[in-house]
Design a protein around this motif. Structure first.
Motif, PDB file in Angstrom:
ATOM      1  N   UNK A 198       0.905  -1.087  -0.088  1.00 18.43           N
ATOM      2  CA  UNK A 198      -0.021   0.102  -0.064  1.00 18.43           C
ATOM      3  C   UNK A 198       0.869   1.358  -0.025  1.00 18.43           C
ATOM      4  N   UNK A 199       1.940   1.117   0.885  1.00 21.09           N
ATOM      5  CA  UNK A 199       2.729   2.638   0.870  1.00 21.09           C
ATOM      6  C   UNK A 199       3.519   2.549  -0.538  1.00 21.09           C
ATOM      7  N   UNK A 200       3.971   1.356  -0.830  1.00 22.89           N
ATOM      8  CA  UNK A 200       4.737   1.431  -2.292  1.00 22.89           C
ATOM      9  C   UNK A 200       3.766   2.139  -3.267  1.00 22.89           C
ATOM     10  N   UNK A 201       2.528   1.632  -3.383  1.00 22.59           N
ATOM     11  CA  UNK A 201       1.763   2.354  -4.318  1.00 22.59           C
ATOM     12  C   UNK A 201       1.552   3.883  -4.171  1.00 22.59           C
ATOM     13  N   UNK A 202       1.257   4.272  -2.791  1.00 21.34           N
ATOM     14  CA  UNK A 202       1.218   5.639  -2.793  1.00 21.34           C
ATOM     15  C   UNK A 202       2.565   6.552  -2.986  1.00 21.34           C
ATOM     16  N   UNK A 203       3.621   5.999  -2.598  1.00 22.91           N
ATOM     17  CA  UNK A 203       4.765   6.578  -3.086  1.00 22.91           C
ATOM     18  C   UNK A 203       4.946   6.503  -4.624  1.00 22.91           C
ATOM     19  N   UNK A 204       4.716   5.246  -5.417  1.00 22.42           N
ATOM     20  CA  UNK A 204       5.014   5.593  -6.693  1.00 22.42           C
ATOM     21  C   UNK A 204       4.168   6.533  -7.425  1.00 22.42           C
ATOM     22  N   UNK A 205       2.821   6.666  -6.877  1.00 22.45           N
ATOM     23  CA  UNK A 205       2.112   7.520  -7.641  1.00 22.45           C
ATOM     24  C   UNK A 205       2.371   9.115  -7.152  1.00 22.45           C
ATOM     25  N   UNK A 206       2.802   9.169  -5.940  1.00 25.90           N
ATOM     26  CA  UNK A 206       3.146  10.381  -5.636  1.00 25.90           C
ATOM     27  C   UNK A 206       4.579  11.166  -6.200  1.00 25.90           C
ATOM     28  N   UNK A 207       5.318  10.076  -6.355  1.00 28.97           N
ATOM     29  CA  UNK A 207       6.626  10.368  -7.124  1.00 28.97           C
ATOM     30  C   UNK A 207       6.462  10.396  -8.599  1.00 28.97           C
TER      31      UNK A 207
END
Length: 276
Positions: A198-207
């Motif tokens: 979940x954190x990886x998806x959020x980080x990917x989308x944000x970056x």
């Protein structure tokens, strides 16, 4: 819906959901359709949803001549490092906050959560001058280094998940003589895969979608990311088909990541107790 729900009401709800889905998906369909049109077909009236003929030259042009290949590599470079830094630092800090007791633990956690209420625009100018003092402007350091310093949202997400795991796991590992780093890397980190996803998806989308950061810190065109490349295309007044081809290239990785990580993403959010 229950079994006692009237059939006409069910049909009406389903039709409403289908209409809403079409309304949400149609812009993406139109984006793909436009990216495959020739310049003459774009101005055709009435507009065609299915291009005739289908033109893939827009993707070849934007990939090679407009340097979108380089922009894509730049974006992936930043995103990969951001994900590594965010997943490692946030999970490590969250593990410490969840497993250990120390003075000022409560106030530190509250202050950390309070930073979520501070708009990014407030810290934008001070942060810019800090990086300027480090001579890090026109480089990727301002876009990558903060991810290795742990973000408040990522810490909160991982903290909630780690707290949901049995405390006996930690106590058993201590009795067996396992060190704190060993407990973290060998026991807790593998169990945190849903939250990490979940954190990886959020980080990917944000970056990946970050436009303001590169716009502030990057001046050299060879360092541009994909969102910045799209802004550059707009400033050059290229035709709409090339713009839509660039938008498809920019959107596709986000869609693929979410599709492949959807199950873990939903499980991680549900297990962490976040609601939205």
């Amino acid at each position: 819906m229950t079994k006692t729900t009237p059939r006409p009401l069910k049909i009406a709800v389903y039709l409403l959901l289908i209409a809403g889905s079409v309304f949400m998906v149609f812009p993406f369909i139109w984006m793909i359709s436009t990216s495959l049109k020739t310049v003459g077909a774009i101005a055709q009236m009435p507009p065609q949803l299915i291009p005739n003929p289908i033109n893939f030259d827009n993707y070849v042009t934007i990939w090679n001549k407009v340097n979108f290949g380089r922009y894509t590599l730049n974006s992936f470079f930043i995103v990969v490092l951001d994900m590594i830094g965010s997943l490692l630092s946030c999970s490590l800090v969250a593990f410490g906050l969840a497993m250990y007791k120390f003075k000022l633990k409560g106030p530190i956690y509250i202050v950390m959560l309070a930073t979520l209420m501070v708009p990014g625009q407030v810290t934008m100018i001070p942060t810019y001058f800090i990086w300027k003092e480090f001579n890090a402007l026109n480089s990727y350091y301002p876009l990558i280094v903060p991810s290795f310093l742990a973000g408040a949202f990522g810490i909160f997400l991982m903290h909630q998940y780690i707290k949901s795991l049995p405390k006996e796991l930690y106590e058993s590992a201590v009795i067996d003589g396992c060190s704190p780093p060993g407990i973290f890397f060998k026991i807790y980190l593998p169990l945190c895969k849903p939250a990490l996803a979940a954190l990886g998806v959020f980080t990917f989308m944000g970056a990946w979608n970050n436009t303001l950061g590169p716009l502030i810190y990057l001046q050299d065109k060879s360092l541009y990311t994909l969102p910045l490349g799209l802004l550059y295309l707009k400033s050059e007044n290229v035709n709409q088909a090339l713009m839509m081809a660039g938008a498809v290239i920019t959107t596709l990785p986000v869609v693929l990541v979410y599709l492949f990580a959807q199950k873990q993403f939903v499980q991680g959010i549900a297990s962490s107790g976040l609601k939205g």
